[in-house]
Design a protein around this motif. Sequence first.
Motif, short mmCIF file in Angstrom:
data_model
loop_
_atom_site.label_atom_id
_atom_site.label_comp_id
_atom_site.label_asym_id
_atom_site.label_seq_id
_atom_site.Cartn_x
_atom_site.Cartn_y
_atom_site.Cartn_z
N ILE A 1 0.84 -1.29 -0.06
CA ILE A 1 -0.02 -0.12 0.15
C ILE A 1 0.84 1.13 -0.01
CG2 ILE A 1 -1.63 1.40 1.32
CD1 ILE A 1 -2.60 -1.42 2.59
N SER A 2 1.85 1.34 0.67
CA SER A 2 2.86 2.31 0.72
C SER A 2 3.45 2.64 -0.77
CB SER A 2 4.18 2.24 1.81
OG SER A 2 3.50 1.81 3.00
N ARG A 3 3.56 1.43 -1.58
CA ARG A 3 4.35 1.78 -2.79
C ARG A 3 3.19 2.43 -3.73
NH1 ARG A 3 6.52 -3.25 -1.89
NH2 ARG A 3 4.77 -4.66 -3.01
N ILE A 4 2.03 1.93 -3.66
CA ILE A 4 0.84 2.53 -4.34
C ILE A 4 0.67 4.04 -3.83
CG2 ILE A 4 -1.74 2.68 -4.35
CD1 ILE A 4 -1.71 -0.48 -4.23
N PHE A 5 0.53 4.38 -2.52
CA PHE A 5 0.78 5.81 -2.02
C PHE A 5 1.51 6.56 -2.72
CE2 PHE A 5 2.01 8.87 1.26
CZ PHE A 5 0.80 9.57 1.21
N GLN A 6 2.86 6.14 -2.66
CA GLN A 6 4.02 6.95 -3.14
C GLN A 6 3.74 7.12 -4.89
OE1 GLN A 6 7.11 4.65 -1.66
NE2 GLN A 6 8.23 6.81 -0.99
N THR A 7 3.36 6.22 -5.44
CA THR A 7 3.21 6.10 -6.87
C THR A 7 1.97 7.03 -7.10
OG1 THR A 7 4.05 3.97 -7.11
CG2 THR A 7 3.02 4.58 -9.04
N ALA A 8 1.00 6.97 -6.39
CA ALA A 8 -0.46 7.71 -6.96
C ALA A 8 -0.10 9.26 -6.56
CB ALA A 8 -1.43 7.34 -6.16
N ASN A 9 0.59 9.45 -5.60
CA ASN A 9 0.83 10.83 -5.07
C ASN A 9 0.60 11.95 -5.96
OD1 ASN A 9 1.84 12.81 -3.42
ND2 ASN A 9 2.95 11.28 -2.20
N THR A 10 1.13 11.96 -7.12
CA THR A 10 1.45 12.99 -8.26
C THR A 10 -0.26 13.06 -8.94
OG1 THR A 10 3.47 12.83 -8.23
CG2 THR A 10 2.36 14.26 -9.77
N ASN A 11 -0.71 12.06 -9.49
CA ASN A 11 -1.79 12.01 -10.40
C ASN A 11 -2.97 11.55 -10.04
OD1 ASN A 11 -0.05 13.52 -12.30
ND2 ASN A 11 0.74 11.56 -13.03
N HIS A 12 -2.90 10.64 -9.01
CA HIS A 12 -3.96 9.76 -8.78
C HIS A 12 -4.63 10.18 -7.22
CE1 HIS A 12 -2.52 7.68 -12.10
NE2 HIS A 12 -3.55 6.98 -12.29
N LEU A 13 -5.32 11.34 -7.04
CA LEU A 13 -5.51 11.86 -5.89
C LEU A 13 -6.57 10.92 -4.88
CD1 LEU A 13 -5.21 14.20 -3.90
CD2 LEU A 13 -7.35 15.38 -5.06
N GLU A 14 -7.50 10.26 -5.43
CA GLU A 14 -8.48 9.49 -5.08
C GLU A 14 -7.91 8.35 -4.31
OE1 GLU A 14 -12.91 7.37 -5.50
OE2 GLU A 14 -11.84 8.22 -7.26
N ILE A 15 -6.75 7.86 -5.31
CA ILE A 15 -6.28 6.48 -4.64
C ILE A 15 -5.46 6.84 -3.42
CG2 ILE A 15 -4.33 4.85 -5.25
CD1 ILE A 15 -5.24 4.45 -8.00
N CYS A 16 -4.70 8.12 -3.65
CA CYS A 16 -3.93 8.69 -2.57
C CYS A 16 -4.77 8.76 -1.29
CB CYS A 16 -3.29 10.01 -3.01
SG CYS A 16 -1.95 10.78 -1.94
N ASN A 17 -5.70 9.38 -1.73
CA ASN A 17 -6.81 9.69 -0.36
C ASN A 17 -7.17 8.64 0.46
OD1 ASN A 17 -8.53 11.12 1.22
ND2 ASN A 17 -9.99 11.17 -0.28
N ARG A 18 -7.49 7.56 -0.52
CA ARG A 18 -7.88 6.15 0.30
C ARG A 18 -6.85 5.44 0.88
NH1 ARG A 18 -13.16 4.65 0.64
NH2 ARG A 18 -14.30 5.38 -1.13
#
Length: 430
Positions: free
Chosen positions: A297-314
């Motif tokens: 989940i941390s990898r997803i968070f870091q990867t989503a950070n710039t362009n995928h706000l909803e994933i980052c938020n979740r």
Amino acid sequence: MTACKRKGKNIVDKFFELFSNLKKSAKIMQLQKIQQINELTNKMNVDEFCSVFSTDLFNEIEQMIKRMKLPKENAVVLLKNMGYYKTINRLDGDEFVCLPLVRSFDLMVFNENDKIEDKNEKLLVDLCECYMFINKRYPTGMLLVCVPCLLKAALNKEENEEAQKEVEMALLALRNVYLWDDLKKEIYLNEIKEIVQYHQEHHNLTHLAYQSAWEFLINRLFFDRKLEEVIVNELHLIQESTRELDKLMEYVDWKEKRKGKGGEEDKVIISWLAVLDIYFSSCKIRNDEYVKLFNSISRIFQTANTNHLEICNRCIILFRSVAKSRAVEVDELLKSKVIDVMLEEIARLDALNFLIERYLSFFKELIDRLKSKMECMEEAKRKETVRKVVGKMEEEGYEDCIIGLSQCMIVGEFDDFYLIDNLDDYFVFC
């Protein structure tokens, strides 16, 4: 901005133009137009979809069915696609609960189910799916018909694409059975276990179908805590969700900025994060594989950070639930990358960022846990904890960040985003 509005207006107008022609078309031509409507629907963003699939539209569909201007076989093709979009985007449906269309499908389901001869099993599945897609609150009597019917459809093990899509649709409809809908285990447990375990061995389900099966099962935890043993130790939720999230990451275009309409893989990731949040909000069983999941989940968070706000938020919401969970040891968070990525992120935020309250809430929960943990530690262990956590916080400038946020944040400018009055709550004193 103007171009976006013009595009939205055109797609909505085209939808209503196609829909108005349904009344004038013969049954065969209706299906062609419905396919066009469905293709148009799948191109809509969420705002466009919500502006189209309204109470007025559903009332009109109900009248068309009632006056035999829209055969129910055609209606289900339209409504199943609508339900697919609504559910995969996790849209609410409270406003549709008392619609005449809901009551009509309620009656159609019972009528088809009660037939002794000439029962159309395929139509019954379609009707159950539509009922669960357009509704949100299900009487026990309807659940006792729809859930077994949809589970039976989802148990289909044929490998062709059409069968796989029908299985996906049945499980997606079951995902709408919410936390508060009470079902006896006898109604669903053996079937959902078979679906999950067969997939684990044969990989016959789509990513969306598999996630939906898990969400249906985890929602049942609300009424039966004993299910956690099945979910964690028998069906291996933590291992399976980690594997699924890692696999789904490969399919997402992380460089493309999402503006309200992502791909299906984005939405399945969001759904996994949402259902794991439900799990960690109430779980009690410890598991040795938590660290692997948190790192994923941390990898997803870091990867989503710039362009995928909803994933980052979740991800942030889930991290907060993890920090609160008594089934998760603080040491497991320390071993994972969660604290590192959250520290790195909060250091670059300012008080006006709308996510700031959620970051702060995570650290508040974590520090409460740490303070409680250190009170009963031996001196050597306490110093080790200080070295791991407090040292890292100092390195990342965490305390300076919190003090800076407290000085520039205007209480009341955003109703939900504020620092708790007692700043000491955000620090670990050793």
